[in-house]
Design a protein around this motif. Structure first.
Motif, short mmCIF file in Angstrom:
data_model
loop_
_atom_site.label_atom_id
_atom_site.label_comp_id
_atom_site.label_asym_id
_atom_site.label_seq_id
_atom_site.Cartn_x
_atom_site.Cartn_y
_atom_site.Cartn_z
N ARG A 11 9.29 3.94 6.87
CA ARG A 11 9.53 3.11 5.82
C ARG A 11 10.85 2.38 6.10
NH1 ARG A 11 8.31 7.87 1.46
NH2 ARG A 11 6.04 7.44 1.02
N LEU A 14 10.00 -0.45 8.37
CA LEU A 14 9.24 -1.51 7.61
C LEU A 14 10.17 -2.36 6.54
CD1 LEU A 14 6.39 -2.85 6.79
CD2 LEU A 14 6.32 -0.84 4.99
N ARG A 23 5.25 -5.97 10.89
CA ARG A 23 4.99 -5.23 9.40
C ARG A 23 3.75 -4.87 9.26
NH1 ARG A 23 8.45 -5.85 5.66
NH2 ARG A 23 6.84 -5.32 3.79
N ARG A 24 2.72 -5.62 9.84
CA ARG A 24 1.34 -4.81 9.75
C ARG A 24 1.23 -3.87 10.53
NH1 ARG A 24 0.07 -10.36 9.51
NH2 ARG A 24 -0.48 -10.65 11.41
N GLU A 27 2.87 -0.93 8.87
CA GLU A 27 2.07 -0.54 7.56
C GLU A 27 0.92 0.25 8.04
OE1 GLU A 27 1.32 -4.36 5.81
OE2 GLU A 27 3.21 -4.07 4.66
N LEU A 30 2.37 3.76 9.04
CA LEU A 30 2.74 4.48 7.72
C LEU A 30 1.57 4.87 6.86
CD1 LEU A 30 4.86 5.37 6.07
CD2 LEU A 30 4.99 3.10 4.97
N GLU A 31 0.61 4.17 6.94
CA GLU A 31 -0.74 4.46 6.20
C GLU A 31 -1.42 5.84 6.86
OE1 GLU A 31 -5.18 2.89 5.22
OE2 GLU A 31 -3.37 1.27 5.06
#
Length: 54
Positions: A11, A14, A23-24, A27, A30-31
């Protein structure tokens, strides 16, 4: 490192990511980490429920 620490680190990364590709990637990671944590919690709930596993 615990899963919660890893999630918080992602986080933070990000928040500081400027590049769209980066960023992708963060993300997505993180997912995946959030899903892994949910799985861990679900498994622990099953172990702690006191009900037989069958």
């Amino acid at each position: 490192m615990s899963i919660d620490q890893h999630i918080e680190e992602l986080r933070a990364e990000l928040r500081n990511a400027v590049d769209a590709v980066e960023r992708r990637e963060i993300e997505a990671e993180l997912e995946t980490a959030l899903a892994a944590r949910e799985l861990i919690w679900t498994e622990l709930e099953g172990l702690l429920s006191g009900e037989p596993p069958f």
